[in-house]
Design an enzyme around this catalytic site. Structure first.
Site, PDB file in Angstrom:
ATOM      1  N   ASP A   1      41.754  43.241  20.911  1.00 44.29           N
ATOM      2  CA  ASP A   1      43.214  43.095  20.907  1.00 44.29           C
ATOM      3  C   ASP A   1      43.720  43.341  19.488  1.00 44.29           C
ATOM      4  OD1 ASP A   1      45.356  40.144  21.005  1.00 44.29           O
ATOM      5  OD2 ASP A   1      45.859  42.278  21.067  1.00 44.29           O
TER       6      ASP A   1
ATOM      7  N   ASN B   1      47.159  43.402  18.614  1.00 47.18           N
ATOM      8  CA  ASN B   1      48.494  42.873  18.279  1.00 47.18           C
ATOM      9  C   ASN B   1      48.658  41.396  18.642  1.00 47.18           C
ATOM     10  OD1 ASN B   1      48.455  43.075  21.013  1.00 47.18           O
ATOM     11  ND2 ASN B   1      50.430  44.119  21.206  1.00 47.18           N
TER      12      ASN B   1
ATOM     13  N   ASP C   1      48.408  39.621  21.314  1.00 47.29           N
ATOM     14  CA  ASP C   1      48.958  39.111  22.590  1.00 47.29           C
ATOM     15  C   ASP C   1      47.833  38.638  23.519  1.00 47.29           C
ATOM     16  OD1 ASP C   1      49.606  42.255  24.396  1.00 47.29           O
ATOM     17  OD2 ASP C   1      47.801  41.425  23.468  1.00 47.29           O
TER      18      ASP C   1
ATOM     19  N   ASP D   1      43.637  46.403  23.832  1.00 49.32           N
ATOM     20  CA  ASP D   1      44.549  47.544  23.883  1.00 49.32           C
ATOM     21  C   ASP D   1      43.912  48.788  23.238  1.00 49.32           C
ATOM     22  OD1 ASP D   1      46.128  45.354  21.672  1.00 49.32           O
ATOM     23  OD2 ASP D   1      44.872  47.033  21.029  1.00 49.32           O
TER      24      ASP D   1
ATOM     25  N   ASP E   1      39.643  56.703  34.700  1.00 44.07           N
ATOM     26  CA  ASP E   1      39.394  56.118  36.019  1.00 44.07           C
ATOM     27  C   ASP E   1      40.502  56.568  36.977  1.00 44.07           C
ATOM     28  OD1 ASP E   1      37.861  52.945  36.646  1.00 44.07           O
ATOM     29  OD2 ASP E   1      38.689  54.327  38.121  1.00 44.07           O
TER      30      ASP E   1
ATOM     31  N   ASP F   1      37.689  56.001  41.790  1.00 44.41           N
ATOM     32  CA  ASP F   1      37.697  54.691  42.449  1.00 44.41           C
ATOM     33  C   ASP F   1      37.638  54.843  43.975  1.00 44.41           C
ATOM     34  OD1 ASP F   1      38.117  51.818  41.975  1.00 44.41           O
ATOM     35  OD2 ASP F   1      39.858  52.133  43.236  1.00 44.41           O
TER      36      ASP F   1
ATOM     37  N   GLU G   1      32.800  56.446  42.702  1.00 41.64           N
ATOM     38  CA  GLU G   1      32.350  55.094  42.995  1.00 41.64           C
ATOM     39  C   GLU G   1      31.967  55.122  44.472  1.00 41.64           C
ATOM     40  OE1 GLU G   1      35.126  52.052  43.665  1.00 41.64           O
ATOM     41  OE2 GLU G   1      33.711  50.486  43.158  1.00 41.64           O
TER      42      GLU G   1
ATOM     43  N   HIS H   1      32.484  46.274  35.732  1.00 44.80           N
ATOM     44  CA  HIS H   1      33.562  45.284  35.793  1.00 44.80           C
ATOM     45  C   HIS H   1      33.652  44.606  37.161  1.00 44.80           C
ATOM     46  CE1 HIS H   1      34.991  48.837  37.642  1.00 44.80           C
ATOM     47  NE2 HIS H   1      36.020  48.170  38.117  1.00 44.80           N
ATOM     48  N   ASP H   2      32.887  45.143  38.143  1.00 44.95           N
ATOM     49  CA  ASP H   2      32.867  44.508  39.479  1.00 44.95           C
ATOM     50  C   ASP H   2      31.628  43.666  39.685  1.00 44.95           C
ATOM     51  OD1 ASP H   2      34.197  47.494  41.054  1.00 44.95           O
ATOM     52  OD2 ASP H   2      35.220  45.748  40.215  1.00 44.95           O
TER      53      ASP H   2
HETATM   54  O1  TEU Z   1      35.888  48.720  43.617  1.00 48.66           O
HETATM   55  C1  TEU Z   1      35.770  48.841  45.030  1.00 48.66           C
HETATM   56  C2  TEU Z   1      35.060  47.648  45.494  1.00 48.66           C
HETATM   57  O2  TEU Z   1      35.418  46.543  45.180  1.00 48.66           O
HETATM   58  C3  TEU Z   1      33.845  47.837  46.243  1.00 48.66           C
HETATM   59  O3  TEU Z   1      32.884  47.002  45.635  1.00 48.66           O
HETATM   60  C4  TEU Z   1      34.095  47.427  47.684  1.00 48.66           C
HETATM   61  O4  TEU Z   1      34.837  46.221  47.678  1.00 48.66           O
HETATM   62  C5  TEU Z   1      32.757  47.139  48.301  1.00 48.66           C
HETATM   63  O5  TEU Z   1      32.132  48.366  48.451  1.00 48.66           O
HETATM   64  C6  TEU Z   1      32.921  46.410  49.600  1.00 48.66           C
HETATM   65  O6  TEU Z   1      31.751  45.676  49.785  1.00 48.66           O
HETATM   66  C7  TEU Z   1      36.931  49.490  43.062  1.00 48.66           C
HETATM   67  C8  TEU Z   1      37.135  49.014  41.636  1.00 48.66           C
HETATM   68  O7  TEU Z   1      35.926  49.200  40.901  1.00 48.66           O
HETATM   69  C9  TEU Z   1      37.523  47.556  41.681  1.00 48.66           C
HETATM   70  O8  TEU Z   1      37.612  46.999  40.361  1.00 48.66           O
HETATM   71  C10 TEU Z   1      38.879  47.461  42.369  1.00 48.66           C
HETATM   72  O9  TEU Z   1      39.220  46.092  42.507  1.00 48.66           O
HETATM   73  C11 TEU Z   1      38.819  48.104  43.763  1.00 48.66           C
HETATM   74  O10 TEU Z   1      38.135  49.359  43.810  1.00 48.66           O
HETATM   75  C12 TEU Z   1      40.227  48.402  44.244  1.00 48.66           C
HETATM   76  O11 TEU Z   1      40.744  49.434  43.437  1.00 48.66           O
HETATM   77 CA    CA Z   2      46.957  43.520  22.719  1.00 45.01          CA
END
Ligand code: TEU
Ligand code: CA
Length: 564
Positions: A22, A24, A26, A30, A99, A201, A260, A335-336
């Site tokens: 970050d 700034n 907040d 960023d 993305d 995605d 993905e 991130h998931d």
């Molecule tokens: O992820 C899709 C996702 O969450 C898959 O894991 C799906 O839910 C799974 O195959 C079902 O078991 C993408 C992004 O990476 C995620 O961060 C988003 O939340 C999601 O799509 C919606 O855009």
């Molecule tokens: Ca920031």
């Protein structure tokens, strides 16, 4: 420009911009923050950065609900910041992958604001609707939705709109050529600014059977393995649209594209990435990261733990499906997903470092493009929130509400989330041992893991044996020996061994042996008959190694050995 397969030889480093740095105060990461850390990113030796969505968004799902595809999210900065960031990366020889979230938009995108006004609105057909006069729509599972349904009623059009994810993420109607044209123009906009590719995605979900047939639990079980994601990834025109995307856009740039692969199986993988099909370059699958969860419970680890032979089988099958065509990817964190050292290693004080390095050795020695998640190079681990109030992720919050609504064991859910929740890997990057780990001078949008006092860049940079320095060595080793570690044949050894994951890479004169102890026990492992190793490992996450016919491996020890 000659298209070539540069994306097979790279290491991809994924940055979650909201939590990286970050600038700034907040409390939200960023683009200026990333710019200030470009030399750190360069020092890792990686080649490509994948940024999670940086486009204008109400942030119901942290950027996966886009309200303007050609503007930068205000929390992240300006388009001028983006231009500076891209230039800074390219100056350092780093490529940038953005993305593309094209299966759905935000419900606050102007297209949807218009569409939901009236069935006569020109944007109405940009989305999927079920007219209420036909009664209730056939059930579709909505991920992240409190009521679990992918349909939400909209009074002004007296119809339900479809959203595979939350109600704030209405699915775009790709059967409408205008929608496809809009998306292809967005892609060209960013390619013409000079980006190097897209992570796409849930791109397998984009085509829908708009007759919306009833999918009974029996059909779901029989045809789609009980997995709605597999049904969603079987739309009638999916590959027509991907070929169109390639012809209209991707073929015009020397780019990298990675799907993905939600809902994609070994049987369908090459439909996306066989080069002769002119669709996408790569995809990442979910078989590995979903392994070891109890079926029917939301991301709840099996108390018997996963079995290593099962884990090895999955990664071996995904290597062999791309043996003659297509190309693979490999990841354990994103991130998931939770932090890989907590989910697949051992995040206890005694074993966090060796097991993190062992997993890094695995990811960077397989025959696939590695997608490495920011912070894993430090050995960052799950924060394991106790209270629902500490969570920020719509998936966890809505699943919690769903259990409150429908009944269920909230404590069991919270215990499981300590292992599997996505927020575990979204806590702020740990730069140093100053307050908030040097991520922000303000209040971070999500709590910082208290272990930042020792798990941070500054301390690890000074320690030659740190996870950070091990990661850099492993990246370098992969590059020095790309003929073996990138392109070399993969051969699993000792498949049933419950603690050791051993495989060879390469063949003939240049062949290497990778031996990974996935257990907290010291283990003896017999070399296959006739196998001769050079006594000094190319890399070793311990300071000692005892060669011999039987290798003695320390807990979570990882070695790569050259064969004579
Ligand atoms: O992820 C899709 C996702 O969450 C898959 O894991 C799906 O839910 C799974 O195959 C079902 O078991 C993408 C992004 O990476 C995620 O961060 C988003 O939340 C999601 O799509 C919606 O855009
Ligand atoms: Ca920031």
């Amino acid at each position: 420009n000659k298209k070539n397969d540069w994306w097979k030889e790279v290491v991809v480093y994924q940055i979650y911009p909201r939590s990286f740095k970050d600038s700034n105060g907040d409390g939200i990461g960023d683009l200026k923050g990333i710019i200030s850390k470009l030399d750190y990113i360069k020092s890792l030796g990686i080649d490509v950065v994948w940024l999670n969505p940086i486009f204008e968004s109400p942030n119901k799902d942290n950027g996966y609900d886009i309200s303007n595809y050609e503007a930068i999210m205000k929390e992240f900065g300006t388009m001028a910041d983006f231009d500076t960031l891209l230039q800074g990366m390219h100056e350092r020889g780093i490529k940038l992958v953005l993305d593309l979230v094209a299966n759905h938009s935000s419900d606050q995108h102007p297209w949807f604001i218009e569409a939901r006004k009236s069935r006569k609105n020109p944007y109405y057909e940009y989305y999927h609707w079920w007219p209420a006069e036909k009664g209730k729509p056939p059930f579709r599972q909505g991920f992240f939705d409190v009521d679990g349904s992918a349909w939400t009623f909209n009074a002004p059009t007296n119809s339900y709109y479809l959203h595979y994810f939350s109600q704030y993420q209405p699915d775009l109607n790709w059967e409408n050529p205008k929608v496809r044209e809009e998306i292809f123009n967005i892609m060209k906009f960013w390619f013409n600014k000079g980006i190097d590719g897209f992570r796409m995605d849930v791109i397998p979900f984009i085509s829908k059977d708009t007759s919306f047939p009833v999918i009974t639990p029996e059909i779901l079980k029989e045809k789609y393995n009980g997995d709605w994601a597999q049904y969603y990834a079987s739309g009638p025109n999916l590959h027509t649209y991907l070929r169109e995307m390639n012809a209209e856009v991707l073929s015009k740039y020397n780019d990298m594209s990675v799907a993905e692969g939600a809902g994609v199986t070994l049987a369908t993988a090459n439909d996306f990435v066989d080069a002769d099909r002119h669709e996408l370059n790569m995809l990442y699958n979910f078989d590995g990261v979903n392994y070891g969860y109890l079926p029917g419970k939301f991301k709840t680890p099996d108390p018997n733990g996963y079995k290593l032979p099962g884990f090895k089988r999955i990664y071996t099958e995904w290597d062999s499906v791309f043996a003659n065509k297509g190309w693979g990817t490999i990841y354990l964190g994103n991130h998931d997903q939770p932090r890989m050292v907590s989910r697949w290693g051992n995040d206890s004080p005694e074993f966090r470092e060796p097991s993190s390095k062992m997993l890094t050795t695995f990811l960077l020695s397989m025959r696939a493009t590695p997608y490495y998640y920011f912070g894993d190079e430090l050995g960052m681990s799950n924060i394991k929130f106790d209270k629902i109030e500490d969570y920020r992720d719509i998936e966890t919050i809505n699943m919690y509400k769903q259990i409150q609504l429908k009944g269920g064991n909230l404590q069991e859910f919270l215990n499981a989330q300590k292992i599997s929740a996505r927020d575990n890997s979204r806590t702020p990057f740990q730069w140093n041992n100053s307050p908030n780990a040097g991520f922000t001078t303000g209040t971070p949008w999500i709590k910082v893991n208290p272990n930042y006092t020792t798990v941070n860049v500054e301390d690890e940079a000074k320690d030659p044996n740190s996870c950070l320095n091990y990661f850099k060595k492993m990246v370098l080793l992969r590059k020095l020996h790309k003929d073996v570690l990138v392109y070399g044949k993969y051969q699993l050894l000792d498949p049933d061994n419950p603690k050791i994951y051993a495989y060879t890479r390469g063949e003939g004169a240049k062949k290497m042996l990778v031996v990974l102890n996935f257990s907290k026990d010291r283990v003896g492992w017999d070399l296959p008959a006739g196998m001769q190793i050079k006594p000094v490992p190319l890399i070793n996450n311990y300071n000692t190694f005892i060669p011999g016919k039987t290798l003695s491996l320390e807990p979570y020890q990882a070695v790569i050995l050259e064969l004579k």
